[in-house]
Enzyme design. Structure first.
Site, PDB file in Angstrom:
ATOM      1  CE  LYS A 106      11.473 -14.516   7.377  1.00 24.72           C
ATOM      2  NZ  LYS A 106      12.010 -13.983   6.295  1.00 24.72           N
ATOM      3  CB  SER A 181      14.207 -16.817   4.959  1.00 23.28           C
ATOM      4  OG  SER A 181      13.671 -15.654   4.706  1.00 23.28           O
ATOM      5  CB  SER A 205      12.653 -14.183   2.303  1.00 24.49           C
ATOM      6  OG  SER A 205      13.992 -14.692   2.031  1.00 24.49           O
TER       7      SER A 205
END
Length: 501
Positions: A106, A181, A205
């Site tokens: 990420k 997310s 997330s």
């Protein structure tokens, strides 16, 4: 694959995959193989890391314009790393358990020299001078990092909507959300951009992309995976397509790093059986909680409820002792936590010049500024409420070895929506099943347990006692081998197309 407002990538077209891939190593394209299958193929010299990376890069070139998973992707760098891995395997000296296996991370996990915009057009991205612990462990183990995946503004949305990146879409159906997310990581995992991906989670997330993309994920115990910027509830963890791949990645990224002062003591997790596929222990006598009422937030969709109940029945038929878990989250707890996060993000917003504040996603600006009048005493009361949530979660789940629940109360929603309900402000009404385990620090995983009538994935959350990451992954691994065939995803990865010779 260069896009406006994105960090430029290398302009070359990735090489086409080799036509000589051994059919014994893969009856399908290499992008469909999981990490443990790749390791076996490398060991037997039936497949090379170069062939795998070539195929995955070709797939990325084919799908990325639609899926929008990457912030930074460098095919040349990935291919160079694959060639180095191929050389090590040819001499029988792999660097570690991930040698030659493609991985993504990420964008909020620091990689040397790669800007970190935190998903928002409002900030001037930090350019790290050092890899974060997760990236350092992957590199030490020989993993081939394909790039950094996108996230929404400051990671405070449960979707793939970003003021910087645009919209990230589901490989199952591009009209649907990936969840967030860890939106880019989820899209990459479901879309075949390699078998291993790392997301972060502070309230769901990692797990929300898990349920809305049919993935196997793990939010590890707090402190299990070292971070360079620890924070209340924040963890990094694996996103994959099977429990054994999640276990393989966890074994690597959970190795210690002195930069995280909150990390757990160094401990060798007993994951070998899961990784090797030999841990299919009976669940007879396992104490299993079934949690179908979060106590707060959105009502539970009947199709989601039915799928989770059916999953619990699989455990019960195998001899597990399944008992209901009473709701323990309150609306006040969820409201207080939401307000605490609003104030935290308000501090970030107000630190920006006015013209940069205007670049932040309008939904986030509205959500944040709603907390403008909250004073310090109210924030401290919010924090005390969070401590009450921690206590309630551990007390309610302590009698059980694992607890089964929905991940989210609803199935995937339109990709353009920042939250399940669209543009309205309902706070954090959708994370009633996930956020308790973020705050308590308990491990919680996801795996697919069914589909809605219109084909959307439904995730099962499997949570456990504090620090029992291994027990949670064992339960998920067992379920993946015993769930009905109709609950097992057939991944939306295009079939193998051999290159011309």
């Amino acid at each position: 694959m260069t896009r406006e407002a994105r960090r430029p990538t290398e302009p070359n077209e990735p090489p086409q995959p080799s036509a000589r891939i051994d059919a014994d190593a893969s009856r399908d394209r290499p992008a469909r193989l999981d990490a443990t299958q790749l390791r076996t193929a490398y060991e037997a010299s039936r497949l090379s890391p170069v062939e795998v990376v070539q195929d995955i890069c070709a797939l990325i070139a084919e799908r990325e314009a639609e899926l929008n998973a990457f912030w930074s992707h460098d095919p040349r760098q990935a291919l160079a790393a694959a060639r180095a891995s191929e050389q090590r395997w040819s001499t029988g000296r792999p660097l570690g358990p991930l040698d030659g296996i493609p991985v993504t991370v990420k964008e909020n996990l620091a990689r040397t020299g790669i800007p970190m915009p935190s998903g928002t057009a409002g900030v001037v991205p930090i350019v790290p001078r050092r890899d974060c612990p997760v990236v350092a462990r992957i590199n030490e183990a020989g993993g081939v990092i394909l790039g950094s995946t996108v996230m929404p503004d400051w990671g405070m949305l449960s979707s793939g909507v970003s003021s910087l990146h645009g919209i990230t879409r589901s490989p199952w159906d591009p009209s649907l959300t990936t969840g967030g997310s860890s939106s880019g990581a989820g899209a990459a995992a479901a879309g075949g951009y390699g078998p291993l991906h790392v997301g972060t989670d502070i309230g769901g997330s990692i797990r929300l992309p898990g349920t809305w993309l049919g993935l196997t994920t793990l939010k590890p115990s707090f402190g299990r995976v070292p971070l360079s910027a620890p924070y209340l509830g924040r963890v990094a963890g694996p996103i994959a397509r099977s429990a054994r791949d999640a276990a393989l990645l966890l074994a690597v990224i959970s190795r210690p790093d002195p930069r995280d002062w909150t990390s757990l003591p160094s401990h060798e997790l007993e994951l070998d059986g899961i990784i090797a596929g030999t841990s299919q222990e009976s669940v007879k006598g396992l104490r299993v909680g079934l949690h179908l009422d979060a106590g707060a937030g959105l009502p539970l969709d009947p199709e989601v409820r039915a799928a989770v109940q059916d999953a619990a029945a699989v455990f019960e038929r195998a001899g597990a002792c399944v008992e209901p878990v009473a709701p323990f989250l309150t609306e006040a707890m969820l409201t207080d936590l939401d307000q605490f996060w609003r104030v935290r993000s308000l501090v970030d917003l107000e630190a920006l010049p006015a013209q940069r504040q205007e670049r932040v996603l309008p939904f986030i600006r509205r959500w944040v500024t709603a907390a403008a009048g909250v004073d310090g005493r109210r924030v401290l009361r919010d924090y005390t409420s969070i401590m009450s949530l921690q206590k309630a979660t551990t007390a309610a789940t302590e009698p059980f070895d694992v607890v089964l629940s929905p991940v989210a109360p609803v199935a995937a929603f339109p990709a353009e929506h920042p939250m399940p309900w669209g543009e309205a402000d309902l706070g954090m009404a959708h994370i009633g099943f996930t956020v308790p385990y973020s705050m308590s620090g308990q491990p919680a995983a996801t795996t697919n347990c069914g589909f809605t009538a219109d084909g959307r994935t439904i995730g099962l959350q499997v949570s456990g006692r504090r620090f029992d990451d291994v027990g949670v992954l064992r339960a998920v691994d067992w379920y993946e081998h015993h769930r009905p065939d109709e609950c097992t995803p057939a991944w939306p990865i295009p079939p193998w197309r051999q290159a011309r010779t």
